[in-house]
Scaffold this motif. Structure first.
Motif, PDB file in Angstrom:
ATOM      1  N   MET A   1       0.851  -1.195   0.000  1.00  0.00           N
ATOM      2  CA  MET A   1       0.000   0.000   0.000  1.00  0.00           C
ATOM      3  C   MET A   1       0.883   1.240   0.000  1.00  0.00           C
ATOM      4  SD  MET A   1      -2.828   0.961   2.887  1.00  0.00           S
ATOM      5  CE  MET A   1      -3.428   2.598   3.097  1.00  0.00           C
ATOM      6  N   ASP A   2       0.747   2.099  -1.009  1.00  0.00           N
ATOM      7  CA  ASP A   2       1.636   3.243  -1.060  1.00  0.00           C
ATOM      8  C   ASP A   2       0.906   4.564  -0.859  1.00  0.00           C
ATOM      9  OD1 ASP A   2       2.135   3.538  -4.673  1.00  0.00           O
ATOM     10  OD2 ASP A   2       0.352   3.272  -3.470  1.00  0.00           O
ATOM     11  N   ARG A 196      -6.107   1.346  -3.345  1.00  0.00           N
ATOM     12  CA  ARG A 196      -5.423   0.735  -2.205  1.00  0.00           C
ATOM     13  C   ARG A 196      -3.938   0.522  -2.527  1.00  0.00           C
ATOM     14  NH1 ARG A 196      -6.960  -1.237   2.394  1.00  0.00           N
ATOM     15  NH2 ARG A 196      -9.166  -1.113   1.825  1.00  0.00           N
ATOM     16  N   ASP A 197      -3.654   0.193  -3.766  1.00  0.00           N
ATOM     17  CA  ASP A 197      -2.268  -0.022  -4.199  1.00  0.00           C
ATOM     18  C   ASP A 197      -2.103   0.709  -5.529  1.00  0.00           C
ATOM     19  OD1 ASP A 197       0.125  -0.983  -5.302  1.00  0.00           O
ATOM     20  OD2 ASP A 197      -0.077  -2.925  -4.330  1.00  0.00           O
TER      21      ASP A 197
END
Length: 275
Positions: A1-2, A196-197
């Protein structure tokens, strides 16, 4: 996750519902949109003017339209396209391009669209429809937000400050949620619905740059008698024009770049800390 700050997430139904309710109540939503982000809001004139001001655009700049995939054809008036351009072929091209990913079409506007979301081009009232593609989870948000607001379309614009404000030659759209939140911190009602990602979202669209969509117009095919009919790319964005041509050729359609679209849109660059 970023995503490094708390945001809602596009893959969580509860978050989608919360963002949709906020939009219906007047909030501005920066939402995950295929492999990047877009700003979506209610389609009334006051909201469009407010977002224009927040972006640094001219207050009366015409907005674009978005909707869940199944509503897109109803945003155009198909009786007003050229008789040289069979509706069936254009709709097949639309289906093919939206099945692949994010894209934009400009065509004759449906009667229900307001003046602040349409523009006239050589006697034809047109609408610019921007959508994330049928597989993007943001379709659920677009559908829920429209239902909550009691409308069949939403206002959409690029997730960036305007070049009119910054003085830059070009201001590419954002593909980082944290960067959008920082750039629009002056909007107290901004809601961010993030991937989310983000890296995975970009990887899911290998043929697309993470920037504003390519825009194809079909309201006025170029050349009075030229065959096959020629459609015009008015903005060369995330999908390369060669890919648009590959989708159009089997349907008996040509695609050309407008003079102003010869330079493809850039990708936004971030400081290393954000990337």
């Amino acid at each position: 996750m970023d995503v490094r700050t708390p945001h809602l997430h596009i893959d969580r139904p509860a978050d989608v519902a919360a963002a949709a309710r906020a939009l219906a109540d007047g909030a501005v939503v920066a939402t995950a949109f295929a492999n990047f982000y877009a700003i979506v809001a209610r389609p009334d004139a006051d909201t469009v003017r407010r977002v224009n001001l927040a972006k640094g655009r001219p207050v009366d700049q015409v907005g674009s339209v978005s909707a869940a995939a199944y509503r897109i054809p109803a945003l155009f008036d198909w009786t007003r396209i050229s008789p040289r351009l069979p509706e069936r072929r254009v709709r097949q091209l639309m289906d093919a391009l939206y099945a692949a990913g994010p894209f934009g079409f400009r065509g004759p506007a449906a009667d229900g669209l307001p003046e602040h979301l349409t523009q006239h081009d050589r006697g034809i009232r047109t609408a610019q429809v921007i959508a994330p593609g049928t597989v993007c989870p943001s379709n659920a948000f677009l559908a829920r937000a429209a239902a909550e607001a009691g409308v069949d379309h939403l206002y959409i614009t690029s997730a960036n400050r305007s070049r009119h404000l910054t003085g830059a030659t070009e201001e590419p759209a954002h593909w980082k949620a944290d960067a959008i939140a920082a750039e629009f911190a002056h909007l107290p009602d901004l809601v961010v619905v993030a991937h989310r990602d983000e890296a995975a979202a970009r990887t899911a669209y290998p043929a697309y740059l993470p920037t504003s969509v390519t825009l194809l117009s079909f309201h006025l095919p170029e050349g009075e008698w030229e065959e096959p009919p020629v459609l015009i790319v008015e903005r060369h964005g995330s999908l390369h024009v060669d890919e648009v041509r590959r989708a159009a050729a089997p349907l008996g359609l040509q695609v050309r770049l407008a003079a102003g679209a010869r330079q493809r849109l850039r990708i936004r660059e971030y400081a290393e800390a954000l990337v």
